[in-house]
Scaffold this motif. Structure first.
Motif, PDB file in Angstrom:
ATOM      1  N   ALA A  88      -2.084  12.474  -0.777  1.00 16.00           N
ATOM      2  CA  ALA A  88      -2.466  11.182  -0.227  1.00 16.00           C
ATOM      3  C   ALA A  88      -3.955  10.952  -0.431  1.00 16.00           C
ATOM      4  O   ALA A  88      -4.394   9.867  -0.783  1.00 16.00           O
ATOM      5  CB  ALA A  88      -2.119  11.137   1.251  1.00 16.00           C
ATOM      6  N   ASP A  89      -4.698  12.032  -0.253  1.00 13.16           N
ATOM      7  CA  ASP A  89      -6.143  11.967  -0.440  1.00 13.16           C
ATOM      8  C   ASP A  89      -6.447  11.571  -1.876  1.00 13.16           C
ATOM      9  O   ASP A  89      -7.274  10.714  -2.155  1.00 13.16           O
ATOM     10  CB  ASP A  89      -6.732  13.350  -0.128  1.00 13.16           C
ATOM     11  CG  ASP A  89      -8.235  13.268  -0.005  1.00 13.16           C
ATOM     12  OD1 ASP A  89      -8.713  12.165   0.317  1.00 13.16           O
ATOM     13  OD2 ASP A  89      -8.893  14.275  -0.237  1.00 13.16           O
TER      14      ASP A  89
ATOM     15  N   TRP B 175      -5.806   7.989  -2.362  1.00 11.76           N
ATOM     16  CA  TRP B 175      -6.876   7.215  -1.727  1.00 11.76           C
ATOM     17  C   TRP B 175      -8.087   7.154  -2.645  1.00 11.76           C
ATOM     18  O   TRP B 175      -8.660   6.096  -2.888  1.00 11.76           O
ATOM     19  CB  TRP B 175      -7.192   7.868  -0.393  1.00 11.76           C
ATOM     20  CG  TRP B 175      -8.470   7.454   0.259  1.00 11.76           C
ATOM     21  CD1 TRP B 175      -9.569   8.210   0.433  1.00 11.76           C
ATOM     22  CD2 TRP B 175      -8.760   6.191   0.850  1.00 11.76           C
ATOM     23  NE1 TRP B 175     -10.529   7.505   1.085  1.00 11.76           N
ATOM     24  CE2 TRP B 175     -10.069   6.257   1.353  1.00 11.76           C
ATOM     25  CE3 TRP B 175      -8.033   5.003   1.002  1.00 11.76           C
ATOM     26  CZ2 TRP B 175     -10.669   5.193   2.007  1.00 11.76           C
ATOM     27  CZ3 TRP B 175      -8.638   3.941   1.638  1.00 11.76           C
ATOM     28  CH2 TRP B 175      -9.939   4.043   2.135  1.00 11.76           C
ATOM     29  N   GLU B 176      -8.403   8.321  -3.212  1.00 12.39           N
ATOM     30  CA  GLU B 176      -9.557   8.357  -4.116  1.00 12.39           C
ATOM     31  C   GLU B 176      -9.324   7.462  -5.316  1.00 12.39           C
ATOM     32  O   GLU B 176     -10.208   6.742  -5.753  1.00 12.39           O
ATOM     33  CB  GLU B 176      -9.780   9.793  -4.600  1.00 12.39           C
ATOM     34  CG  GLU B 176     -11.079  10.380  -4.107  1.00 12.39           C
ATOM     35  CD  GLU B 176     -11.176  11.831  -4.479  1.00 12.39           C
ATOM     36  OE1 GLU B 176     -11.139  12.120  -5.676  1.00 12.39           O
ATOM     37  OE2 GLU B 176     -11.264  12.663  -3.554  1.00 12.39           O
TER      38      GLU B 176
ATOM     39  N   ARG C 199       6.583   8.371   8.029  1.00 11.52           N
ATOM     40  CA  ARG C 199       5.952   9.662   7.825  1.00 11.52           C
ATOM     41  C   ARG C 199       6.838  10.766   8.378  1.00 11.52           C
ATOM     42  O   ARG C 199       7.025  11.802   7.768  1.00 11.52           O
ATOM     43  CB  ARG C 199       4.601   9.653   8.520  1.00 11.52           C
ATOM     44  CG  ARG C 199       3.739  10.758   7.993  1.00 11.52           C
ATOM     45  CD  ARG C 199       2.375  10.686   8.554  1.00 11.52           C
ATOM     46  NE  ARG C 199       1.662  11.877   8.156  1.00 11.52           N
ATOM     47  CZ  ARG C 199       0.583  12.299   8.768  1.00 11.52           C
ATOM     48  NH1 ARG C 199       0.107  11.621   9.775  1.00 11.52           N
ATOM     49  NH2 ARG C 199      -0.018  13.377   8.364  1.00 11.52           N
TER      50      ARG C 199
ATOM     51  N   VAL D 160       1.080   5.507  -1.898  1.00 12.41           N
ATOM     52  CA  VAL D 160       0.850   6.776  -1.221  1.00 12.41           C
ATOM     53  C   VAL D 160       2.097   7.632  -1.218  1.00 12.41           C
ATOM     54  O   VAL D 160       2.061   8.781  -1.602  1.00 12.41           O
ATOM     55  CB  VAL D 160       0.384   6.529   0.230  1.00 12.41           C
ATOM     56  CG1 VAL D 160       0.136   7.854   0.917  1.00 12.41           C
ATOM     57  CG2 VAL D 160      -0.853   5.684   0.226  1.00 12.41           C
ATOM     58  N   ILE D 161       3.188   7.065  -0.833  1.00 10.37           N
ATOM     59  CA  ILE D 161       4.348   7.883  -0.535  1.00 10.37           C
ATOM     60  C   ILE D 161       5.040   8.455  -1.768  1.00 10.37           C
ATOM     61  O   ILE D 161       5.433   9.609  -1.755  1.00 10.37           O
ATOM     62  CB  ILE D 161       5.328   7.104   0.357  1.00 10.37           C
ATOM     63  CG1 ILE D 161       4.600   6.819   1.663  1.00 10.37           C
ATOM     64  CG2 ILE D 161       6.559   7.925   0.654  1.00 10.37           C
ATOM     65  CD1 ILE D 161       5.355   5.931   2.587  1.00 10.37           C
TER      66      ILE D 161
ATOM     67  N   PRO E 108       4.832   2.930   9.934  1.00  5.71           N
ATOM     68  CA  PRO E 108       4.248   4.058   9.200  1.00  5.71           C
ATOM     69  C   PRO E 108       4.607   5.398   9.803  1.00  5.71           C
ATOM     70  O   PRO E 108       4.952   6.335   9.098  1.00  5.71           O
ATOM     71  CB  PRO E 108       2.757   3.796   9.292  1.00  5.71           C
ATOM     72  CG  PRO E 108       2.647   2.349   9.494  1.00  5.71           C
ATOM     73  CD  PRO E 108       3.880   1.913  10.209  1.00  5.71           C
TER      74      PRO E 108
ATOM     75  N   HIS F 206       0.912  17.229   1.085  1.00  6.21           N
ATOM     76  CA  HIS F 206       1.120  15.798   1.206  1.00  6.21           C
ATOM     77  C   HIS F 206      -0.210  15.100   1.485  1.00  6.21           C
ATOM     78  O   HIS F 206      -0.563  14.120   0.840  1.00  6.21           O
ATOM     79  CB  HIS F 206       2.130  15.560   2.338  1.00  6.21           C
ATOM     80  CG  HIS F 206       2.198  14.143   2.824  1.00  6.21           C
ATOM     81  ND1 HIS F 206       2.523  13.831   4.107  1.00  6.21           N
ATOM     82  CD2 HIS F 206       1.972  12.982   2.194  1.00  6.21           C
ATOM     83  CE1 HIS F 206       2.488  12.517   4.245  1.00  6.21           C
ATOM     84  NE2 HIS F 206       2.160  11.975   3.106  1.00  6.21           N
ATOM     85  N   GLU F 207      -0.961  15.700   2.383  1.00  2.08           N
ATOM     86  CA  GLU F 207      -2.249  15.093   2.695  1.00  2.08           C
ATOM     87  C   GLU F 207      -3.160  15.119   1.487  1.00  2.08           C
ATOM     88  O   GLU F 207      -3.868  14.162   1.202  1.00  2.08           O
ATOM     89  CB  GLU F 207      -2.904  15.824   3.870  1.00  2.08           C
ATOM     90  CG  GLU F 207      -2.323  15.350   5.191  1.00  2.08           C
ATOM     91  CD  GLU F 207      -3.054  15.935   6.369  1.00  2.08           C
ATOM     92  OE1 GLU F 207      -4.096  16.575   6.151  1.00  2.08           O
ATOM     93  OE2 GLU F 207      -2.576  15.760   7.490  1.00  2.08           O
TER      94      GLU F 207
ATOM     95  N   ALA G   3       0.818  -1.206   0.000  1.00  3.61           N
ATOM     96  CA  ALA G   3       0.000   0.000   0.000  1.00  3.61           C
ATOM     97  C   ALA G   3       0.852   1.257   0.000  1.00  3.61           C
ATOM     98  O   ALA G   3       0.526   2.215  -0.678  1.00  3.61           O
ATOM     99  CB  ALA G   3      -0.915  -0.016   1.211  1.00  3.61           C
ATOM    100  N   ASP G   4       1.965   1.204   0.722  1.00  2.00           N
ATOM    101  CA  ASP G   4       2.774   2.409   0.846  1.00  2.00           C
ATOM    102  C   ASP G   4       3.291   2.874  -0.502  1.00  2.00           C
ATOM    103  O   ASP G   4       3.449   4.039  -0.758  1.00  2.00           O
ATOM    104  CB  ASP G   4       3.942   2.167   1.810  1.00  2.00           C
ATOM    105  CG  ASP G   4       4.793   1.006   1.352  1.00  2.00           C
ATOM    106  OD1 ASP G   4       5.885   0.848   1.892  1.00  2.00           O
ATOM    107  OD2 ASP G   4       4.370   0.264   0.453  1.00  2.00           O
TER     108      ASP G   4
END
Lengths: 365, 342
Positions: free
Chosen positions: A85-86, A89-90, A49, A6-7, A45, A81-82, A2-3
């Protein structure tokens, strides 16, 4: 897994790549005691982060020396970053729903062996991966010996009472090979007799270990995995661990010769100890119609709890490929050559097994 | 009586009218002659038939007669027909419709059958066993009359808007009973392709191709039974293997569908054949793939209980509502992602 989604968006990629591989190494690596691994995994995590944030703090304003500026930029980066990440996620939700949509409407493809690539990649692999990464902490060596394209026959030793080694080998190839190759395993006929298991095996790309299927797969340029020891290898007593059993009749060599594909010997260390088989109840095996009924220190005494494999540390080493394209077409009929090549493969696997065993510090770490 | 075979045939008379009289007895005659009687020999002799197409190996029991009558038609009829062919000096070409079920289906079989693969477990009865016997007689005939070009076409399951084979009936059930823990691979061939390949087999072979021998005829690609049920929009009901036979016989008693043991085996282990010979030797390219054949069939059968379109729409709605919610409160989700990331 998963990472990775995102990262990478919030930092330069090389750094992340290094970090990730570093983490993988530490997760599968030498030092971590088995009990601590899960805890370590959970703590990670936050650490990552933190690291990401400090990296940003340092990297974004290279000339800014003021602490306040650094603090502020750190904060803003965190926000972006958020947002990123969002976004990730979407996208994951969207792709998950698209996946679901294809599944419920039956709009996906399987090949003539019943291999469902999408299901394998998205679901089946993710189910086995925790076992691969966190439980057995598989370390893979020599993945480059599997060619990036064209057929190849991976020949491995077989052990461990339950054929977990095959699954781990499949994940190892899938996750580590730079060309993203899929290993197509040849499985015993028992697999295709059992309900549920046969369905899953077909969908994961396995097929019956017979010459016709192996040839067909190799002609299509697939990487085929075979464990010629079969039940003799997987059901051998614990005292015989890491002693290779007879390699069938060498049918795999003639198949590889006919298709002209290289043979990649593969040695798996660690699978022998997952279920130390100290006995074999032949009566029960005959009653149940299975080739052996294992008795381990925990099974069947502890019931289902006894069926939990021991968390050993695994190493999978793919050895130097043995080329077969140089032989003439009629070589596949030559029994002497068959025996020689079979012996060569067997010896190479056995030799690598001993080497890996000497290097191994302990069964569990 | 020969509804299943005649259905596509009648279609063909309408479609390719010019070709039919030159290679066959003529529609009416064909229907009136019973191949179990020696009259078939007279028909062959009177009309100086040079090409015989034997389509009359059927898997559909005919009402009162039941299985024994079917078997008689299949096997005795074939013997009579072949005997007549052997007598007739005019016969130059024999085309026999067979089925891929001669391979049986067992877990120990290779994944893909070629024309030369021997069956691991011979079919125990019914249509498949009849087909095996018929093929045996045909091979014997080919040995005795080497001057006759014999073509055996092994068809995969024939589907299409007009098909009424047992499998088509099965797919028309509102809820599909399946065998628990098995997801068989199926292959279909479209009825139009059946007609095309028959006409190909009837004529002189084209340059570079050969149309005598045994060929597997199937559409490209493979569908799993689970995929079929989802594309049809009919839910499945997994039944444990021992109980399947009861369900089968129960359905047969009620008269909804015919669930032969052979069909249960097909729906347990599936069957896929190689069509390389069909392409390379016979030079035939089917117009419909397995998936297209099935889509054509599904269109003709109307929607099931769970139409795939409405399921897709439901998923889309979920996607929309989730998207809206995400747009509002994305921030809190980030934490979840972060902990996922480990």
């Amino acid at each position: 897994m998963a990472d990775a989604k995102v990262i990478p968006f919030d930092d330069d990629r090389t750094r992340n790549g290094a970090q990730r591989s570093g983490r993988r190494r530490s997760a599968g690596g030498a030092g971590a005691p088995s009990g601590a691994v899960s805890g370590q995994g959970r703590a990670e995590p936050k650490v990552v982060r933190q690291k990401v944030r400090t990296l940003h703090g340092a990297a974004v304003p290279p000339s800014a020396v003021q602490a306040a500026a650094g603090e502020r930029s750190g904060g803003s980066v965190d926000e972006s970053h958020e947002a990123v990440a969002d976004d990730g996620w979407e996208r994951r939700v969207a792709s998950g729903l698209a996946f679901l949509r294809r599944r419920v409407t039956g709009d996906y493809e399987v090949d003539e062996f019943g291999y469902d690539k999408e299901l394998t990649d998205q679901v089946l692999m993710s189910l086995v991966r925790p076992l691969y990464e966190n439980y057995f902490r598989v370390e893979v060596k020599g993945i480059e010996n599997i060619p990036a394209e064209g057929g190849a026959l991976v020949v491995a030793n077989h052990s461990g009472t339950l054929p977990l080694d095959g699954l781990m080998m499949q994940v190892a190839v899938h996750d580590n090979h730079p060309a993203g190759r899929h290993l197509r395993l040849l499985a015993a006929d028992l697999v295709f007799v059992l309900p549920v298991i046969n369905e899953l095996a077909r969908k994961a790309g396995h097929t019956l270990a017979c010459t016709e299927d192996a040839e067909r797969l190799l002609q299509r340029g697939e990487v085929v995995g075979v464990m010629p020891e079969g039940f003799k290898g997987i059901g051998k007593p614990f005292s015989d661990r890491y002693k290779l059993q007879r390699f069938g009749r060498g049918g795999f060599v003639s198949t590889a010769l006919k298709a002209g594909v290289p043979i990649v010997p593969c040695s798996i260390v660690g699978a022998e100890e997952i279920y130390p088989m100290i006995g074999n109840s032949r009566t029960l095996a005959r009653l149940l119609g299975i080739p052996y009924f294992p008795i381990t220190p925990t099974f069947p005494w502890l019931g289902p709890l006894g069926a939990v494999p021991l968390p050993t540390k695994w190493t999978i080493q793919f050895g130097e490929p043995i080329e077969t394209s140089g032989y003439p077409a009629e070589a596949a009929e030559d029994p002497m050559l068959m025996f020689n090549l079979t012996d060569q493969v067997r010896e190479q696997i056995q030799h690598t097994l001993y080497k890996l065993l000497v290097q191994r510090r302990s069964v569990f770490f | 009586m020969r509804r299943m075979q005649r259905d596509p045939d009648v279609d063909r008379v309408i479609a390719v009218d010019a070709v039919r009289p030159e290679h066959h007895l003529g529609g009416a005659d064909f229907v009136q002659a019973d191949i179990r009687q020696p009259t078939i020999g007279r028909v062959l002799a009177e009309h100086a038939v040079d090409t015989v197409v034997h389509l009359d190996v059927t898997g559909t029991p005919l009402g009162a007669g039941g299985w024994s009558a079917v078997k008689e038609t299949n096997v005795i009829g074939t013997m009579q027909l072949l005997g007549a062919c052997q007598k007739s000096p005019h016969v130059r070409r024999l085309v026999v419709k067979s089925t891929t079920s001669v391979y049986g289906s067992a877990p120990r079989d290779p994944a893909v059958f070629t024309e030369t693969t021997p069956a691991k477990a011979l079919p125990s009865g019914g249509f498949a066993k009849d087909s095996v016997e018929v093929e045996g007689y045909v091979r014997g005939f080919a040995r005795r009359r080497p001057d006759v070009a014999v073509c055996v076409l092994r068809f995969a399951n024939i589907l299409g808007p007009c098909a009424d084979s047992p499998l088509a009936e099965f797919f028309s059930l509102p809820v599909l009973p399946t065998v628990f823990g098995y997801d068989p691979r199926l292959q279909f061939v479209h009825e139009d392709d059946v007609m095309d390949v028959l006409s190909r087999a009837l004529r002189e072979p084209r340059r570079g191709t050969l149309n005598s021998g045994t060929f597997n005829i199937a559409g490209d690609g493979v569908l799993l039974l689970s995929q079929c049920s989802r594309r049809l929009g009919r839910p499945t009901l997994p039944v444990l293997l021992p109980a399947v036979k009861w369900v089968g016989s129960a359905l047969r008693t009620v008269g909804i569908t015919d669930f032969s043991p052979e069909q249960i085996r097909l729906l347990t282990h599936g069957r896929v054949v190689s069509t390389a010979q069909m392409r390379e030797t016979l030079g035939f390219e089917p117009r419909f793939t397995t998936a297209e054949t099935f889509a054509d069939f599904a269109r003709s059968r109307g929607v099931g209980l769970l139409p795939p379109q409405s399921l897709a729409r439901a998923v889309d709605q979920v996607a929309e509502s989730l998207g809206a919610r995400l747009a509002r409160g994305g921030g809190s989700k980030v934490q979840t992602v972060q902990s996922d990331a480990g």
